[in-house]
Design an enzyme around this catalytic site. Structure first.
Site, PDB file in Angstrom:
ATOM      1  CB  SER B  23      -0.870  -0.011   1.252  1.00  0.00           C
ATOM      2  OG  SER B  23      -1.651   1.151   1.310  1.00  0.00           O
ATOM      3  CE  LYS B  47      -1.743   7.722  -1.149  1.00  0.00           C
ATOM      4  NZ  LYS B  47      -0.879   7.192  -0.092  1.00  0.00           N
ATOM      5  CB  ILE B  73       1.979  10.441   1.948  1.00  0.00           C
ATOM      6  CG1 ILE B  73       3.304   9.877   1.403  1.00  0.00           C
ATOM      7  CG2 ILE B  73       1.033  10.803   0.817  1.00  0.00           C
ATOM      8  CD1 ILE B  73       4.140  10.837   0.613  1.00  0.00           C
ATOM      9  N   GLY B  74       0.641  11.502   4.707  1.00  0.00           N
ATOM     10  CA  GLY B  74      -0.581  11.866   5.418  1.00  0.00           C
ATOM     11  C   GLY B  74      -1.819  11.236   4.827  1.00  0.00           C
ATOM     12  CG  LEU B  75      -3.073   7.868   5.934  1.00  0.00           C
ATOM     13  CD1 LEU B  75      -4.126   7.477   6.971  1.00  0.00           C
ATOM     14  CD2 LEU B  75      -2.479   6.612   5.306  1.00  0.00           C
ATOM     15  CG  ASN B 129      -2.528   2.086   7.799  1.00  0.00           C
ATOM     16  OD1 ASN B 129      -1.881   1.882   8.833  1.00  0.00           O
ATOM     17  ND2 ASN B 129      -2.200   3.009   6.933  1.00  0.00           N
ATOM     18  CB  CYS B 132      -0.682   5.548   9.013  1.00  0.00           C
ATOM     19  SG  CYS B 132       0.134   6.872   8.103  1.00  0.00           S
ATOM     20  CB  ILE B 193       6.786  -3.818  10.444  1.00  0.00           C
ATOM     21  CG1 ILE B 193       8.045  -3.527   9.633  1.00  0.00           C
ATOM     22  CG2 ILE B 193       6.973  -4.857  11.496  1.00  0.00           C
ATOM     23  CD1 ILE B 193       9.241  -3.045  10.424  1.00  0.00           C
TER      24      ILE B 193
END
Lengths: 243, 305
Positions: B23, B47, B73-75, B129, B132, B193
């Site tokens: 991802s 993603k 990137i901050g999702l 996720n 993050c 991980i």
């Protein structure tokens, strides 16, 4: 876009650590457009880890030219490539300048190595348009003259050309220009004078083709999302991005 | 026709081979399709998707470090609705399992995302996720909290019949405890991980190089950590593990499988060599032939200590 191993053919030192690297790469030379860039793997190992983005500075037949100065480990390794040693290139990437259009004179403005894509652009424009080039730098050794046409220079320290930055030089000269549609990479100035303008942008990036999302640039038109320098640019209409 | 059986099972998820694209390193598949036949890949992990589109963090988002890179990137993503409308149709052209990575700001939102996506036929599994490091909400605080990981797993389990993979954070003391909770609450597998928290400073300005001060460290620098986490889970919990972290070649894949991974995800390497998965697959088959392995999955957890 694709990856290719292309042999280095020559390393030319222009002036004070600014280099031109000539690479035999017909695959890319035949399709690349001015303003597009390549993501270059500078070593055969994974040190340094990431590719380095370089504008295509010039194209001559089957050869492409990259322009760089030696700032870090990546450019040091690139400059150390032996003749005929291959470099791993990914490209061509991004969108280039618009060389067609309803205008007579292209005014090109750049500072330092920001001038790297211009020799190729000027070559493409010369048959069709008038070209004026304004190049600035901190001092005489930072002013790129390779491939420039109708050149006006400025330096911060006054060692060559106009003393001051390149925007001041442009403002000084602009009154001499006809009020035709021209292209200049300076947002405020272009908006004030209602000039059509494209700008080449840069940002740290990992992939160069849109998957890492590492190179955002603020969009003027869509505040809820970023554009990507690598995929949506690196050349933008200056009205579309916040600089 | 492969000479060696490369197929693997991750819970009920069947893959033709163990090479998944991680991802955040494959977008929604379209850019990668220019470099590689997506039909040859084990699976694509999209993603991270959130319920609503996310703009992501301002630049600078990427910093290179020794043997690794920091990202923040901050999702940034298009959101579930746009994903279904514009991204799924492209992915449906390929015969490759899509694992949909889901991120959220709260526990209910994870379930809501999964609920909206679960009827899409091309989505074969969900990777959740919970780890993050680059978002204020829904990121590490979930990944560091055993109870929260348990609740997310249970809630998502109730929202879909498809396999659920929980992507675990390495930024914890005992990762096997988290894998146990995932198993207890009905998760099918774990990914191990996610990135390690890292930072980097400009020595002249004394400011962080990355906008959000800290970012997620990936690349070969984290491989030994990732291997140790995979091993820890393998020795303590019976749950399929997808190994992630600094895989740069086929040898790294073999190492992860020996440590306990059933499959692996290639991440940062996609940025540098988008054709890498294809090259790795070819070499893996050669390795199996030379090692007299009929089935690649025989490697999983085959470590000798």
């Amino acid at each position: 876009m694709f990856t290719v191993n292309a042999p280095v053919k020559e390393l030319i030192e222009l002036d004070h650590k600014i280099f031109l690297q000539k690479i035999y790469c017909p695959e890319i030379a035949s399709i690349v457009q001015p303003g597009q860039f390549l993501n270059v793997k500078v070593s055969n190992s994974y040190y340094p880890l990431l590719r380095r983005p370089f504008s295509v500075c010039d194209v001559e037949g089957d050869y492409i030219y990259l322009m760089f100065n030696i700032l870090g480990e990546g450019t040091k390794l690139l400059a150390a490539k032996k003749i005929n040693e291959p470099v791993d290139i990914l490209g061509p990437l991004g969108n280039g300048f618009t060389s067609e259009g309803d205008y007579n004179t292209a005014v090109i403005v750049g500072g330092g190595l920001g001038a790297a894509p211009f020799p190729f652009l000027i070559k493409r424009l010369t048959d069709k348009k008038e070209v004026m080039t304004f190049i600035g730098g901190r001092s005489i050794h930072d002013v790129i003259t390779y491939g420039m046409k109708n050149l006006f220079t400025s330096t911060d320290d006054g060692t060559t050309g106009f003393k001051g930055n390149v925007v001041a030089l442009l403002k000084h000269k602009i009154s001499e220009l006809k009020k035709s549609k021209i292209k200049i990479p300076l947002k405020e100035f272009s908006l004030e004078n209602d000039f059509d303008c494209e700008v080449s942008t840069e940002c740290a990036m990992a992939c160069g083709f849109g998957i890492c999302q590492g190179c955002p640039i603020e969009s003027t038109n869509h505040k809820d999302k970023y554009l990507l320098v690598c995929k949506d640019g690196p050349v933008f209409n200056i009205k579309d991005v916040e600089l | 026709m492969n000479k060696v059986d490369l197929s693997v099972s991750i819970g009920t998820l069947q893959l033709r081979n163990p090479i998944m694209l991680a991802s955040g390193t494959v977008g929604y598949g379209n850019e990668m399709a220019e470099f590689i036949d997506l039909n040859t890949i084990g699976a694509i992990v999209t993603k991270s998707l959130s319920l609503k589109p996310r703009k992501g963090n301002p630049p600078q988002r990427i910093v290179e470090t020794p043997a690794g890179m920091l990202n923040s990137i901050g999702l940034a993503n298009v959101g579930v609705e746009e994903f279904i409308k514009t991204k799924i149709p492209f992915l449906q052209k390929y015969d490759v399992p899509i694992v949909c990575n889901v991120a959220a700001s709260n526990i209910d939102e994870y379930a809501e995302c999964v609920n909206l996506l679960t009827d899409e036929n091309s989505i074969k599994a969900f990777e959740i996720n919970v780890s993050c490091p680059n978002v204020k909400e829904g990121g590490l605080q979930f990944g560091n909290d055993l109870a929260a990981v348990g609740k997310v797993t249970a809630k998502v389990r109730a929202a879909t019949k498809k396999p659920i993979i929980i992507k675990l954070s390495p930024n914890v003391s005992y990762i096997a405890d988290f894998a146990k909770v995932v198993k207890q609450e009905g998760g099918d597998a774990v990914s191990a991980i996610n990135t390690l928290v890292g930072t980097s400073f400009n020595i002249f300005t004394r400011k962080p190089k990355i906008f959000s001060v800290t970012g997620g460290l990936s690349g070969p620098a984290i491989k030994p950590v990732a291997l140790a986490k995979v091993l820890e889970i393998k020795r303590n919990v019976e749950i399929p593990i997808i190994g992630i972290g600094g895989i740069m070649n086929w040898q790294d894949v073999v190492e992860f499988m020996i440590a306990g991974a059933s499959a692996v995800q290639i991440g940062t390497l996609n940025f540098i060599n988008p054709s890498a998965a294809k090259e790795i697959l070819s070499s893996l088959e050669d390795f199996c032939i030379k090692q007299n392995l009929n089935k690649l999955s025989e490697l999983t957890g085959s470590f000798l200590i």
